[in-house]
Design an enzyme around this catalytic site. Structure first.
Site, PDB file in Angstrom:
ATOM      1  N   CYS A 271     -23.566   4.751 -13.502  1.00 12.82           N
ATOM      2  CA  CYS A 271     -22.483   5.913 -13.911  1.00 12.82           C
ATOM      3  C   CYS A 271     -23.332   7.198 -14.388  1.00 12.82           C
ATOM      4  CB  CYS A 271     -21.290   5.362 -14.534  1.00 12.82           C
ATOM      5  SG  CYS A 271     -20.156   6.948 -14.729  1.00 12.82           S
TER       6      CYS A 271
ATOM      7  N   GLU B 240       0.819  -1.398   0.049  1.00 16.42           N
ATOM      8  CA  GLU B 240      -0.006   0.242   0.071  1.00 16.42           C
ATOM      9  C   GLU B 240       0.736   1.336   0.132  1.00 16.42           C
ATOM     10  OE1 GLU B 240      -3.066   0.531  -0.273  1.00 16.42           O
ATOM     11  OE2 GLU B 240      -3.648  -1.487  -0.808  1.00 16.42           O
TER      12      GLU B 240
ATOM     13  N   CYS C 233     -17.611  -1.191 -18.891  1.00 12.62           N
ATOM     14  CA  CYS C 233     -17.217  -0.947 -17.757  1.00 12.62           C
ATOM     15  C   CYS C 233     -18.585  -1.469 -16.644  1.00 12.62           C
ATOM     16  CB  CYS C 233     -17.127   0.361 -17.416  1.00 12.62           C
ATOM     17  SG  CYS C 233     -16.870   0.861 -15.592  1.00 12.62           S
TER      18      CYS C 233
ATOM     19  N   CYS D 249     -11.583   2.615 -16.341  1.00 11.15           N
ATOM     20  CA  CYS D 249     -11.888   4.207 -16.193  1.00 11.15           C
ATOM     21  C   CYS D 249     -10.728   4.827 -16.227  1.00 11.15           C
ATOM     22  CB  CYS D 249     -12.691   4.338 -15.151  1.00 11.15           C
ATOM     23  SG  CYS D 249     -13.393   6.136 -14.979  1.00 11.15           S
TER      24      CYS D 249
END
Ligand code: SF4
Length: 341
Positions: free
Chosen positions: A209, A46, A203, A193
């Site tokens: 969306c 991370e 998508c 995206c």
């Protein structure tokens, strides 16, 4: 502040099913940090991925770092310089310094709650949530750069306002399958995206969306400014016994890395061990250029023979060329070394 309404709960449930199906087929399941529940390994990934592409982390940094410091305890016991050396080339070096400080602070055991994780240096809400979700199975959303962009588009938000985005992220989360959901959202951001030319036709978020008619409007693009050029004089100070004098940077930028001393482009003197040496006593050995995220360094590299010091000269550390290979150095300083070795 008013912002776009959420889709209905039925639509959200349908979207969760579509996202899970998409992730099963297209998700990046082989990434090593997705195949472990070791909180430390997930924490490393991370932090590395905060400012760096998956490909770079995967090919050059993740495995060697874990090999050098296999546990949080080992990281806590390690010398900070060794940690920064291992991080060399990855940039944003305060990340490595913070990880080392965090390892010491929590005595080699990462806490399990988001609140406790956020008390450690360098761990914000996104990293804390990612560790809590991917290691400990907690149902919390994540918000790395790609997911931010996806959420801005799904909710047609021109401004990436943190408070609103976290609220939206909490609402949209698939709490029953948060691991797959979060990984899928990151993959959608990275693979579909994209910043430019998103593939809305393929998508799984398309059904909810609101920004798909004009995706690149969300968030509103920032006006692009030309990268400033920073001109510098850099001086290689060398004594007769093959010692070079370098300074360790304590500032946030290139934190913990050693480098040859830098001067303003109009400097008339070089200061070494409290002595002033006129610039005209130096000789030019080359030029280097290095691009950073917020400026480009263009430096003329000079060399200057100086009297030998036993160890240090003021805040300058003496190192032979062999020792230099073991010090953490910036890319620019590696280029300078390349001018004379
Ligand atoms: S439908 Fe298009 S704009 Fe919306 S999240 Fe998917 S790729 Fe992005």
């Amino acid at each position: 502040m008013a912002y776009t309404q959420n889709p209905t709960s039925a639509k959200k449930a349908a979207f969760h099913r579509a996202l899970q199906r998409w992730y099963e087929t297209h998700g990046r399941h082989s990434l090593p940090w997705r195949n472990t529940s070791d909180a430390y390994a997930i924490y490393i990934s991370e932090i590395m991925l905060q400012q760096t592409q998956v490909k770079t982390v995967l090919e050059h940094y993740y495995t060697p770092f874990l090999k050098a410091f296999p546990t949080l305890k080992k990281l806590a016991q390690a010398d900070k310089q060794a940690v920064i050396k291992q991080w060399e080339g990855l940039g944003y070096y305060t990340r490595a310094a913070n990880m080392h400080a965090a390892a010491k602070q929590c005595k080699g055991v990462l806490p399990e709650t988001v609140e406790e994780l956020q008390k450690l240096p360098g761990i914000g809400r996104n990293t804390a949530n990612a560790i809590a979700c991917f290691s400990y199975g907690q149902a919390v959303p994540i918000m790395e750069a790609n997911v931010r962009r996806v959420l801005c588009r799904v909710f047609a938000l021109t401004q990436a306002d943190d408070k609103i985005l976290w609220k939206k992220a909490e609402w949209l989360l698939d709490k029953k399958s948060s691991f797959n959901y979060n990984q899928a959202m990151m993959d959608i951001g990275a693979l579909i995206c994209k910043k430019l030319n998103p593939s809305c036709d393929t998508c799984p978020l398309s059904m909810i969306c609101k920004g798909k008619i004009s995706p690149v409007s969300y968030p509103a693009p920032k006006s692009s400014k030309a990268t400033p050029i920073r001109h510098r004089i850099i001086v290689v100070l060398r004594d007769a016994k093959g010692g070079y004098y370098v300074r360790r940077r304590e500032s946030r930028f290139l934190h913990g890395l050693y480098g040859f001393p830098e001067y303003a482009p109009d400097a008339k003197y070089i200061v070494y061990n409290n002595q002033k040496y006129p610039l005209k006593k130096t000789s030019i050995i080359g030029q280097i250029k290095q691009t950073y995220s917020h400026f480009t360094l263009q430096a003329i590299v000079h060399s200057l023979p100086v009297p030998m010091e036993k160890e240090n000269a003021g805040d300058l550390y003496r190192a032979t060329l062999k020792e230099m290979q073991t010090l953490p150095l910036s890319r620019a300083d590696h280029k300078i070394l390349g001018l004379f070795i």
